[in-house]
Motif scaffolding. Sequence first.
Motif, mmCIF file in Angstrom:
data_model
loop_
_atom_site.group_PDB
_atom_site.id
_atom_site.type_symbol
_atom_site.label_atom_id
_atom_site.label_comp_id
_atom_site.label_asym_id
_atom_site.label_seq_id
_atom_site.Cartn_x
_atom_site.Cartn_y
_atom_site.Cartn_z
ATOM 1 N N TYR A 1 0.846 -1.205 0.000
ATOM 2 C CA TYR A 1 0.000 0.000 0.000
ATOM 3 C C TYR A 1 0.872 1.242 0.000
ATOM 4 N N ARG A 2 0.396 2.261 -0.668
ATOM 5 C CA ARG A 2 1.192 3.464 -0.904
ATOM 6 C C ARG A 2 1.766 4.052 0.385
ATOM 7 N N GLY A 3 3.009 4.484 0.295
ATOM 8 C CA GLY A 3 3.667 5.161 1.411
ATOM 9 C C GLY A 3 4.213 4.235 2.465
ATOM 10 N N ALA A 4 4.040 2.914 2.283
ATOM 11 C CA ALA A 4 4.478 1.978 3.321
ATOM 12 C C ALA A 4 5.971 1.707 3.212
ATOM 13 N N GLU A 5 6.594 1.450 4.355
ATOM 14 C CA GLU A 5 7.992 1.036 4.373
ATOM 15 C C GLU A 5 8.045 -0.453 4.066
ATOM 16 N N ARG A 6 8.777 -0.809 3.048
ATOM 17 C CA ARG A 6 8.807 -2.200 2.590
ATOM 18 C C ARG A 6 9.748 -3.051 3.429
ATOM 19 N N SER A 7 9.398 -4.332 3.521
ATOM 20 C CA SER A 7 10.241 -5.288 4.222
ATOM 21 C C SER A 7 10.889 -6.219 3.205
ATOM 22 N N ARG A 8 12.140 -6.573 3.423
ATOM 23 C CA ARG A 8 12.854 -7.468 2.520
ATOM 24 C C ARG A 8 12.749 -8.922 2.979
ATOM 25 N N GLY A 9 12.090 -9.173 4.094
ATOM 26 C CA GLY A 9 11.981 -10.522 4.615
ATOM 27 C C GLY A 9 10.802 -11.276 4.043
ATOM 28 N N GLY A 10 10.475 -12.392 4.700
ATOM 29 C CA GLY A 10 9.373 -13.215 4.254
ATOM 30 C C GLY A 10 8.041 -12.755 4.818
ATOM 31 N N SER A 11 7.089 -13.687 4.868
ATOM 32 C CA SER A 11 5.720 -13.364 5.282
ATOM 33 C C SER A 11 5.672 -12.791 6.700
ATOM 34 N N ILE B 1 3.388 -4.481 8.376
ATOM 35 C CA ILE B 1 1.986 -4.093 8.193
ATOM 36 C C ILE B 1 1.375 -3.680 9.528
ATOM 37 N N ALA B 2 1.624 -4.475 10.566
ATOM 38 C CA ALA B 2 1.043 -4.195 11.887
ATOM 39 C C ALA B 2 1.605 -2.916 12.491
ATOM 40 N N GLU B 3 2.870 -2.618 12.199
ATOM 41 C CA GLU B 3 3.529 -1.462 12.812
ATOM 42 C C GLU B 3 3.176 -0.143 12.137
ATOM 43 N N ARG B 4 2.557 -0.202 10.978
ATOM 44 C CA ARG B 4 2.212 1.030 10.279
ATOM 45 C C ARG B 4 1.246 1.856 11.131
ATOM 46 N N THR B 5 1.478 3.171 11.151
ATOM 47 C CA THR B 5 0.663 4.070 11.982
ATOM 48 C C THR B 5 -0.820 3.900 11.680
ATOM 49 N N TRP B 6 -1.589 3.711 12.737
ATOM 50 C CA TRP B 6 -3.027 3.462 12.613
ATOM 51 C C TRP B 6 -3.789 4.691 13.088
ATOM 52 N N LYS B 7 -4.429 5.384 12.159
ATOM 53 C CA LYS B 7 -5.251 6.545 12.483
ATOM 54 C C LYS B 7 -6.682 6.230 12.095
ATOM 55 N N GLY C 1 -10.275 5.743 10.830
ATOM 56 C CA GLY C 1 -11.059 6.461 9.842
ATOM 57 C C GLY C 1 -10.280 6.943 8.638
ATOM 58 N N LYS C 2 -8.936 6.848 8.668
ATOM 59 C CA LYS C 2 -8.116 7.328 7.565
ATOM 60 C C LYS C 2 -7.988 6.237 6.479
ATOM 61 N N SER C 3 -7.243 6.572 5.419
ATOM 62 C CA SER C 3 -7.203 5.692 4.245
ATOM 63 C C SER C 3 -6.573 4.325 4.538
ATOM 64 N N TRP C 4 -5.493 4.274 5.348
ATOM 65 C CA TRP C 4 -4.857 2.989 5.626
ATOM 66 C C TRP C 4 -5.775 2.046 6.398
ATOM 67 N N PRO C 5 -6.412 2.465 7.493
ATOM 68 C CA PRO C 5 -7.353 1.564 8.165
ATOM 69 C C PRO C 5 -8.489 1.098 7.251
ATOM 70 N N ARG C 6 -8.983 1.995 6.380
ATOM 71 C CA ARG C 6 -10.055 1.591 5.463
ATOM 72 C C ARG C 6 -9.545 0.541 4.473
ATOM 73 N N HIS C 7 -8.308 0.723 3.992
ATOM 74 C CA HIS C 7 -7.705 -0.242 3.062
ATOM 75 C C HIS C 7 -7.499 -1.592 3.752
ATOM 76 N N PHE C 8 -6.986 -1.581 4.972
ATOM 77 C CA PHE C 8 -6.742 -2.816 5.718
ATOM 78 C C PHE C 8 -8.037 -3.603 5.882
ATOM 79 N N ALA C 9 -9.106 -2.911 6.300
ATOM 80 C CA ALA C 9 -10.389 -3.585 6.511
ATOM 81 C C ALA C 9 -10.950 -4.120 5.188
ATOM 82 N N ARG C 10 -10.824 -3.330 4.139
ATOM 83 C CA ARG C 10 -11.387 -3.734 2.845
ATOM 84 C C ARG C 10 -10.695 -4.981 2.294
ATOM 85 N N VAL C 11 -9.373 -5.049 2.385
ATOM 86 C CA VAL C 11 -8.622 -6.183 1.854
ATOM 87 C C VAL C 11 -8.999 -7.485 2.561
ATOM 88 N N LEU C 12 -9.235 -7.410 3.873
ATOM 89 C CA LEU C 12 -9.525 -8.612 4.660
ATOM 90 C C LEU C 12 -11.025 -8.858 4.838
#
Length: 587
Positions: free
Chosen positions: A107-117, A124-130, A132-143
């Motif tokens: 997802y846009r603006g995320a810091e990428r990891s070079r490791g495995g799953s 993904i879990a460490e990304r700032t959670w605000k 009602g914002k776009s990232w929480p909406r994206h997370f919920a929509r994907v799952l």
Amino acid sequence: MEAFGQLSEQDRSQAIQILRRRLVPRDLRAVIEDLESGGRSRSRKSVEWIIAAVEHESGRARSKLPEGELADFLVDRSGFGLLESRTLRERLALSASEDELETLHDYRGAERSRGGSRAKAKKIAERTWKPGKSWPRHFARVLDIPPAFAGLPGSTREPDTLEVAPFVPLRELEDFQQDLKEQVIEVLSGAPGTNRGVLTLPTGAGKTRTAVESLIEWRISQSRRQTVLWIAQSEELCEQAVQAFREVWTDLGHRNDQVRHTMEIARLWGSGVSVPSDPDIVVASIQKLDAVLRGTNDDTQQELELLREDLGAVVVDEAHRMLAPSYNRVLRFLGIELGQKAPVPVIGLTATPFRRVDAETRQLAERFHSKLLSSRSLGGDIVSELRRRDVLSRPEHKVLSYAGPGFRMDDVESHRAHFEQFKDFHPDFLRKIGESDARNRALLEQLLELPPDCPTLFFGCTVEHSIAMAVLLRRAGRAAEVVTSNTRSATRRALIEQFRDKRLSVLCNYGVLTTGFDAPAVRALVVGRPTTSPVLYEQMIGRGMRGPRFGGTKSCLVVDIEDNIRFSGQLAYERYSGYWSSNQRRT
């Protein structure tokens, strides 16, 4: 999705199904333990423990829920804040399909990891959670998680639609309010040494409206219109004052042709950090003012210094708190010393004790040049007269009994010392009481006996106690929510609005809704927190005392619980045998 507040059954069921499908009990248990361990000592029982003990009546006491109920409990425990748990987000990411994981990770603006799953899930879990914002909406929509769990934004973004109501004039002040208004204006106009006073009225009798009307009329009469500073204890009280100023000024503009200029009201609490130049009114929390004075932001301190130079009057809501160090620091900064002449008028507001004006209130008045402003038109028995006029409701009282163990306060030295100093119970002693399964079972049965359409406030012993009671009610099919000091401001406002609109049956709380909470339709108050403090008790039951003349109810049920507490004192409710409007009931 229905309006934010009470979780819809559809969203609840869908979230439970997703958790059961994606996570194994071990994952759910890890999330719950992480959620309930924050800041909690080993001796402090969890919300899950309280619920398991209440619902398991026979045999050996249960401290954990069955594995099959963990998903239900987690959703009911967290509500719309379900995905705010970093542990849960990581476990969900680990259980995601390869495509889902990549979609979340890239997802846009995320810091990428070079490791495995596992490394990607952690990022993904460490990304700032605000919420009602776009990232929480994206997370919920994907799952495929209902969008409600992305949360309510905390921003002040304007809504997509605007509902415009017609102007509805405020009702005229009652004669007792007019009487008090004249007294307040007299104090505001007085010379140093006579320019302090304490306005007293019972909760629900229009104390804030009376004070605001007085301040505005006095300020208009001044040739130089200086700033009025209104200091309050909580965000709810602050916002209540802001709305009162707005309503009175709007109403005045329709009644007085000479009032055509705008009034600038500045909010200074929470995340607010600046004061506009030359505001008409500043409504500030004592916490924010004290933090500014003790902080390092020179610009904000300079703004307060400019405010002090143009100060016209100071109002202290909940004036009985004025001896706290924070008030002393702020008032001293403003040039106001208790017991000395004040350079600007100072008005204190406090609820008249239901025991009539007592020694504590008179001591408070001494700090205001012994000027206790009470209405002469109400006579000696203020409460009875206001009930007769339907300004206050007529409370019915019920004392709830239960078969359970007693509680000894004297067993712990720190509990005794706390009681001797503060004349009330130590928080750890309250925690012990709130963990009693027999007691909680009785409280739950009482709450479920009340009709679902009876708006009820519940006051808990602790945060865990209040949350547990809300979850128990939800598990029993009742629309219930909880508000604590940890609840986000945006969420708190939404839940309170739903309660006012009667879309919630029970609103549980701990230490939040004792002041500044205005819900006239409250029909029942269940006091699950024992106290010996008359002030605290009056604040709790005062939430339901507004009568029909001021938009409240004709009567209100107050339920206290009869605890077997061994201590040298008296529970606050036991002092009120003459206050209740009907014979006291015991069950």
